[in-house]
Design a protein around this motif. Sequence first.
Motif, PDB file in Angstrom:
ATOM      1  N   LYS A   1      22.272  -9.625   4.224  1.00 50.22           N
ATOM      2  CA  LYS A   1      21.535  -8.743   3.326  1.00 50.22           C
ATOM      3  C   LYS A   1      22.405  -8.288   2.158  1.00 50.22           C
ATOM      4  O   LYS A   1      21.930  -8.146   1.024  1.00 50.22           O
ATOM      5  CB  LYS A   1      20.973  -7.553   4.103  1.00 50.22           C
ATOM      6  CG  LYS A   1      19.845  -7.971   5.048  1.00 50.22           C
ATOM      7  CD  LYS A   1      19.239  -6.798   5.776  1.00 50.22           C
ATOM      8  CE  LYS A   1      18.060  -7.258   6.630  1.00 50.22           C
ATOM      9  NZ  LYS A   1      16.909  -7.753   5.831  1.00 50.22           N
ATOM     10  N   LEU A   2      23.694  -8.082   2.407  1.00 48.18           N
ATOM     11  CA  LEU A   2      24.608  -7.707   1.324  1.00 48.18           C
ATOM     12  C   LEU A   2      24.825  -8.873   0.360  1.00 48.18           C
ATOM     13  O   LEU A   2      24.970  -8.671  -0.844  1.00 48.18           O
ATOM     14  CB  LEU A   2      25.936  -7.232   1.904  1.00 48.18           C
ATOM     15  CG  LEU A   2      25.892  -5.874   2.614  1.00 48.18           C
ATOM     16  CD1 LEU A   2      27.198  -5.620   3.369  1.00 48.18           C
ATOM     17  CD2 LEU A   2      25.644  -4.753   1.607  1.00 48.18           C
TER      18      LEU A   2
ATOM     19  N   ASP B   1      22.530 -11.180  -0.249  1.00 49.91           N
ATOM     20  CA  ASP B   1      21.283 -11.247  -1.013  1.00 49.91           C
ATOM     21  C   ASP B   1      21.234 -10.171  -2.103  1.00 49.91           C
ATOM     22  O   ASP B   1      20.675 -10.405  -3.183  1.00 49.91           O
ATOM     23  CB  ASP B   1      20.093 -11.096  -0.071  1.00 49.91           C
ATOM     24  CG  ASP B   1      18.768 -11.262  -0.781  1.00 49.91           C
ATOM     25  OD1 ASP B   1      18.584 -12.292  -1.462  1.00 49.91           O
ATOM     26  OD2 ASP B   1      17.915 -10.363  -0.684  1.00 49.91           O
ATOM     27  N   ASP B   2      21.842  -9.050  -1.841  1.00 51.53           N
ATOM     28  CA  ASP B   2      21.900  -7.964  -2.833  1.00 51.53           C
ATOM     29  C   ASP B   2      22.960  -8.205  -3.902  1.00 51.53           C
ATOM     30  O   ASP B   2      23.084  -7.420  -4.847  1.00 51.53           O
ATOM     31  CB  ASP B   2      22.205  -6.629  -2.143  1.00 51.53           C
ATOM     32  CG  ASP B   2      21.026  -6.103  -1.343  1.00 51.53           C
ATOM     33  OD1 ASP B   2      19.890  -6.571  -1.570  1.00 51.53           O
ATOM     34  OD2 ASP B   2      21.241  -5.229  -0.476  1.00 51.53           O
ATOM     35  N   GLY B   3      23.763  -9.269  -3.747  1.00 57.77           N
ATOM     36  CA  GLY B   3      24.816  -9.557  -4.706  1.00 57.77           C
ATOM     37  C   GLY B   3      26.067  -8.734  -4.516  1.00 57.77           C
ATOM     38  O   GLY B   3      26.967  -8.741  -5.364  1.00 57.77           O
ATOM     39  N   ARG B   4      26.187  -8.075  -3.381  1.00 59.91           N
ATOM     40  CA  ARG B   4      27.342  -7.205  -3.138  1.00 59.91           C
ATOM     41  C   ARG B   4      28.484  -7.943  -2.440  1.00 59.91           C
ATOM     42  O   ARG B   4      29.634  -7.507  -2.494  1.00 59.91           O
ATOM     43  CB  ARG B   4      26.912  -5.987  -2.322  1.00 59.91           C
ATOM     44  CG  ARG B   4      25.795  -5.195  -2.988  1.00 59.91           C
ATOM     45  CD  ARG B   4      25.428  -3.941  -2.238  1.00 59.91           C
ATOM     46  NE  ARG B   4      26.505  -2.964  -2.241  1.00 59.91           N
ATOM     47  CZ  ARG B   4      26.390  -1.735  -1.722  1.00 59.91           C
ATOM     48  NH1 ARG B   4      25.250  -1.361  -1.159  1.00 59.91           N
ATOM     49  NH2 ARG B   4      27.407  -0.895  -1.762  1.00 59.91           N
TER      50      ARG B   4
ATOM     51  N   GLU C   1      17.000 -14.523   2.210  1.00 57.12           N
ATOM     52  CA  GLU C   1      17.966 -14.207   3.259  1.00 57.12           C
ATOM     53  C   GLU C   1      17.946 -15.258   4.372  1.00 57.12           C
ATOM     54  O   GLU C   1      18.996 -15.581   4.940  1.00 57.12           O
ATOM     55  CB  GLU C   1      17.654 -12.820   3.830  1.00 57.12           C
ATOM     56  CG  GLU C   1      17.936 -11.692   2.847  1.00 57.12           C
ATOM     57  CD  GLU C   1      17.350 -10.366   3.289  1.00 57.12           C
ATOM     58  OE1 GLU C   1      17.736  -9.327   2.714  1.00 57.12           O
ATOM     59  OE2 GLU C   1      16.474 -10.358   4.183  1.00 57.12           O
TER      60      GLU C   1
ATOM     61  N   ASN D   1      13.953 -11.741   4.419  1.00 60.35           N
ATOM     62  CA  ASN D   1      13.048 -12.315   3.429  1.00 60.35           C
ATOM     63  C   ASN D   1      13.387 -13.796   3.268  1.00 60.35           C
ATOM     64  O   ASN D   1      14.328 -14.301   3.884  1.00 60.35           O
ATOM     65  CB  ASN D   1      13.113 -11.561   2.098  1.00 60.35           C
ATOM     66  CG  ASN D   1      14.487 -11.624   1.440  1.00 60.35           C
ATOM     67  OD1 ASN D   1      15.159 -12.659   1.475  1.00 60.35           O
ATOM     68  ND2 ASN D   1      14.925 -10.531   0.835  1.00 60.35           N
TER      69      ASN D   1
ATOM     70  N   GLU E   1      18.898  -0.931   7.390  1.00 64.49           N
ATOM     71  CA  GLU E   1      18.314  -2.196   6.951  1.00 64.49           C
ATOM     72  C   GLU E   1      17.799  -3.084   8.085  1.00 64.49           C
ATOM     73  O   GLU E   1      17.003  -3.998   7.841  1.00 64.49           O
ATOM     74  CB  GLU E   1      19.352  -2.985   6.138  1.00 64.49           C
ATOM     75  CG  GLU E   1      19.832  -2.275   4.893  1.00 64.49           C
ATOM     76  CD  GLU E   1      18.727  -2.115   3.851  1.00 64.49           C
ATOM     77  OE1 GLU E   1      17.813  -2.963   3.827  1.00 64.49           O
ATOM     78  OE2 GLU E   1      18.781  -1.151   3.070  1.00 64.49           O
TER      79      GLU E   1
END
Length: 341
Positions: free
Chosen positions: A106-107, A109-112, A279, A276, A214
Amino acid sequence: MIKNKKAKWIVRILLLVGTAISLYFVPWLLVKAWILPLPDTVQEQMDEAIGHGFDGMIVYIDQKDKEPSFYAAGWKNKEKKIPANPHSLFKIASISKLYHVAAITKLVDDGRLSLDKTLVDYLPELDGRIENADEITLRLMIQHRSGIPNFTDAPGFWESPTETYEEGLALILDQPANFEPGEDYEYCNTNYLLLNKIMDEELGYDNFKFIQKEILSPLQLNHTYSSLDAVNVDDVMSGYHVGYPHDLKTNDYGMHATAQDVGKFVKALNEGTLFNEREQKIYPYEYEHSGWVPGYQSFARYDKELEAVVVLFYSTTDPDLYNWNLSEIVNNRVIKILKEE
């Protein structure tokens, strides 16, 4: 990591236990467990497993088009003669790696975070302290292909288990790599020690809070916890190690959860509802897992043929890993029973 200081001398005793008698009988007991006629029901198989020497056992099954099933056998607490409860909390050990990789996904996917950035990109202080740190990517660490030495294999580790990131890391700093990055596979807890640190640094707080927000909350996993400190110890199933006479449930070995919560998580992971579409394509790890800490063996399986999640908890371990091999036999027999129903 082991936070309870009492665990240091307990584990020291545990690791010294082991006799010639147990080594002599192990193969024959395993053969017996394997060749016995298959029982008709899961409960009968569990009762049989208790007869093989497990103190307690929990099984949770969630199969497509059927209501979830809960099973228990043996003791939740054998000293107090409390029967096993299928809703008890359990130390899930390395099954927690699935939750951590889901959080990393998830991180990413968030670009982090990026699976293709290296250990040095995120922890530059390790340049020159971990061999190949400038080549080892997050993906390689997740998949146990980094070549980094396993800190829990360090000489004397179980005589004096580490309690912090810094203590664990110190056991492998400046050591040669076990192999070149990506050239081999070796299960390594150091990978996840580092991945957890990277997540904490990126988030600015303990990554379990991110997992809670999350992953756990959206799936309504209300019985999954970061550590022993977060639970009522009376809700935890007792754990026992062969040769050591006391209950191990008060030692903190990380995440605790019910079998049902683990099952719901593994189902969501395998059926695609955890992520999603982006992900799902990012996720770089396994879809089932097992775990071991003194007193506790845990298995989270997904059988594609049955379209079923099967979670199995055993509350007995031993120094020779006989009970691990025995539990694998029982696991396979439980799956076979389900397929023959």
